[in-house]
Scaffold this active site. Structure first.
Site, PDB file in Angstrom:
ATOM      1  N   HIS A   1       0.791  -1.239   0.000  1.00  0.00           N
ATOM      2  CA  HIS A   1       0.000   0.000   0.000  1.00  0.00           C
ATOM      3  C   HIS A   1       0.821   1.287   0.000  1.00  0.00           C
ATOM      4  CE1 HIS A   1       0.869   0.113   4.320  1.00  0.00           C
ATOM      5  NE2 HIS A   1       0.626   1.395   4.216  1.00  0.00           N
TER       6      HIS A   1
HETATM    7  C1  UD1 Z   1      -1.832   5.779   5.534  1.00  0.00           C
HETATM    8  C2  UD1 Z   1      -0.564   6.254   6.199  1.00  0.00           C
HETATM    9  C3  UD1 Z   1       0.433   5.107   6.303  1.00  0.00           C
HETATM   10  C4  UD1 Z   1      -0.193   3.882   6.943  1.00  0.00           C
HETATM   11  C5  UD1 Z   1      -1.456   3.521   6.183  1.00  0.00           C
HETATM   12  C6  UD1 Z   1      -2.150   2.309   6.750  1.00  0.00           C
HETATM   13  C7  UD1 Z   1       0.020   8.617   5.777  1.00  0.00           C
HETATM   14  C8  UD1 Z   1       0.908   9.529   5.049  1.00  0.00           C
HETATM   15  N1  UD1 Z   1       0.086   7.322   5.433  1.00  0.00           N
HETATM   16  O1  UD1 Z   1      -1.530   5.453   4.172  1.00  0.00           O
HETATM   17  O2  UD1 Z   1       1.543   5.516   7.090  1.00  0.00           O
HETATM   18  O3  UD1 Z   1       0.723   2.793   6.897  1.00  0.00           O
HETATM   19  O4  UD1 Z   1      -2.348   4.635   6.202  1.00  0.00           O
HETATM   20  O5  UD1 Z   1      -3.176   1.889   5.913  1.00  0.00           O
HETATM   21  O6  UD1 Z   1      -0.709   9.052   6.646  1.00  0.00           O
HETATM   22  N2  UD1 Z   1      -8.691   5.133   0.772  1.00  0.00           N
HETATM   23  C9  UD1 Z   1      -9.974   4.635   0.667  1.00  0.00           C
HETATM   24  N3  UD1 Z   1     -10.654   4.355   1.808  1.00  0.00           N
HETATM   25  C10 UD1 Z   1     -10.110   4.525   3.034  1.00  0.00           C
HETATM   26  C11 UD1 Z   1      -8.804   5.044   3.128  1.00  0.00           C
HETATM   27  C12 UD1 Z   1      -8.093   5.328   2.004  1.00  0.00           C
HETATM   28  O7  UD1 Z   1     -10.511   4.439  -0.419  1.00  0.00           O
HETATM   29  O8  UD1 Z   1     -10.789   4.220   4.043  1.00  0.00           O
HETATM   30  C13 UD1 Z   1      -7.909   5.387  -0.463  1.00  0.00           C
HETATM   31  C14 UD1 Z   1      -8.085   6.701  -1.094  1.00  0.00           C
HETATM   32  O9  UD1 Z   1      -8.049   6.499  -2.459  1.00  0.00           O
HETATM   33  C15 UD1 Z   1      -6.836   7.459  -0.675  1.00  0.00           C
HETATM   34  C16 UD1 Z   1      -5.811   6.366  -0.585  1.00  0.00           C
HETATM   35  O10 UD1 Z   1      -6.533   5.226  -0.170  1.00  0.00           O
HETATM   36  O11 UD1 Z   1      -6.511   8.430  -1.586  1.00  0.00           O
HETATM   37  C17 UD1 Z   1      -4.695   6.646   0.388  1.00  0.00           C
HETATM   38  O12 UD1 Z   1      -5.185   6.881   1.697  1.00  0.00           O
HETATM   39  P1  UD1 Z   1      -4.332   7.737   2.771  1.00  0.00           P
HETATM   40  O13 UD1 Z   1      -5.042   7.710   4.052  1.00  0.00           O
HETATM   41  O14 UD1 Z   1      -3.980   9.036   2.241  1.00  0.00           O
HETATM   42  O15 UD1 Z   1      -2.986   6.941   2.927  1.00  0.00           O
HETATM   43  P2  UD1 Z   1      -2.677   5.398   3.064  1.00  0.00           P
HETATM   44  O16 UD1 Z   1      -2.043   4.956   1.797  1.00  0.00           O
HETATM   45  O17 UD1 Z   1      -3.819   4.596   3.585  1.00  0.00           O
END
Ligand code: UD1
Length: 352
Positions: A203
């Site tokens: 991820h």
């Molecule tokens: C975040 C953390 C990372 C952690 C991870 C655990 C930061 C910079 N990164 O990364 O350290 O290891 O969480 O999972 O804070 N999305 C969904 N649904 C959700 C959440 C996310 O669809 O419930 C999708 C969205 O497209 C979003 C992407 O995932 O743009 C990334 O989500 P984001 O929370 O920004 O970062 P993670 O990659 O989850």
């Protein structure tokens, strides 16, 4: 003592569980603020339900956005939440954008700030998590370090006086759930089935966002003779779809992210884990399963030193050979499963 915890992303809900239980056991007041960084049911709500955490007192529903926009939106809303609750401590967890936003919001209004999982370093300045954890450590009044290695990093940055080694709270949860799962196996997804398999999660943005890199990783997963069960994080699905990349292969099957007890069960019965997750590397180690980490480095260096974790950013090592090596358990660098109680003791002792 009134402690306000800020959480927002999946690994933070896992860390919150033992801390909540330890605070409640000693009759402290615990306010939980969820930033809403993770909002899908299987990325958020199931963790609260399965790990016995009450629903958050506040959910700021910030959702996904670029780093600056997401962190900025949280900063503004957290400041107001902190003013409403006026806690004795703001407690932040790990290295996400929710952690950094809460750290800045707290210090700006002079609320005491404690950082749980302080002192971890990848020394990779391209990782958003590295920016978040370094900045949070330097802002915090109390640094709750999981290991002696983490304490060493904090000392070399001049932060030794604010540091206490408490152990790793994720170990508290992982060992507890392992025992529960051994007692009664949780229901697995319908298509899960038996047989030998490898568990995989990918991820991190450095692995998902560049299509060439993502293709390299998926091609590597298809080189093992074992079945790979890929627990697809929403970021992975979104980026693969955007670049027209299929996640499945002859030996690779995708599943939705698993709830925590199911994840522990899946890892315990696997022959190995291939991941870029910080938490899962350590969980594999705690559960006695070998791991391949698809990154250039790890914060959890003890797992590598003790032989359980193989760092392979180039995807050049044979997966089958890596998982076939005999391994022997030795050492417990992450504490004895009682870190959360030490966290509460440290917060009480340093209360001004
Ligand atoms: C975040 C953390 C990372 C952690 C991870 C655990 C930061 C910079 N990164 O990364 O350290 O290891 O969480 O999972 O804070 N999305 C969904 N649904 C959700 C959440 C996310 O669809 O419930 C999708 C969205 O497209 C979003 C992407 O995932 O743009 C990334 O989500 P984001 O929370 O920004 O970062 P993670 O990659 O989850």
């Amino acid at each position: 003592m009134k402690v306000l915890s800020v959480v927002g992303a999946r690994p933070q809900f896992v860390k919150l569980a033992p801390v909540h239980q330890a605070l409640v056991a000693r009759n402290h007041e615990h306010v939980i603020v969820h930033t809403g960084q993770h909002y899908d049911r299987d990325m958020s709500d199931v963790f609260f339900e399965d790990l016995g955490i009450p629903m958050p007192d506040e959910n700021l529903a910030v959702g996904s956005a670029s780093h600056g926009r997401q962190t900025g939106a949280m900063l503004e809303l957290l400041e107001a939440a902190f003013q409403r609750h006026n806690p004795d401590w703001v407690l932040v967890y790990g290295d996400t954008n929710s952690t950094l936003a809460a750290a800045i919001a707290a210090v700006k209004i002079h609320l005491p700030l404690a950082h749980l999982e302080a002192g971890l370093r990848s020394f990779n300045r391209h990782m958003p998590e590295e920016h978040n954890r370094v900045l949070t450590d330097h802002a915090a009044d109390l640094l709750l370090a999981p290991t002696e290695v983490a304490r060493g990093h904090l000392m070399s940055e001049g932060l030794g006086e604010r540091t206490i080694v408490v152990g790793d709270v994720m170990t508290d949860v992982c060992l507890k759930i392992r025992d529960e799962v051994n007692h009664q196996a949780p229901p697995m997804p319908a298509q899960w089935g038996d047989g030998k398999y490898v568990v995989s999660t990918i991820h991190r943005q450095e692995n998902t966002d560049d299509p060439a890199r993502l293709r390299q990783i998926l091609a590597h997963l298809s080189t093992t003779t074992h079945e790979v069960r890929l627990l697809a994080h929403p970021r992975l699905r979104a980026k693969a779809a955007q670049h027209g990349i299929g996640l499945e292969a002859a030996n690779v099957k995708t599943f939705e992210p698993l709830p925590y007890p199911q994840l522990v069960h899946a890892v315990m019965r696997s022959i190995g884990v291939i991941t870029d997750s910080g938490g899962l590397q350590k969980e594999a180690f705690l559960l006695g399963v070998p791991c391949i980490t698809l990154r250039t480095e790890t914060e959890w260096v003890e797992t590598v030193k003790l032989g359980w974790n193989t760092i392979d950013a180039e995807c050049s090592r044979s997966i089958d050979d890596t998982f076939n090596r005999p391994l022997v358990r030795s050492g417990s660098p992450y504490g004895d499963g009682h870190a959360a109680e030490k966290v509460v003791d440290a917060l009480s002792a340093r209360l001004k």
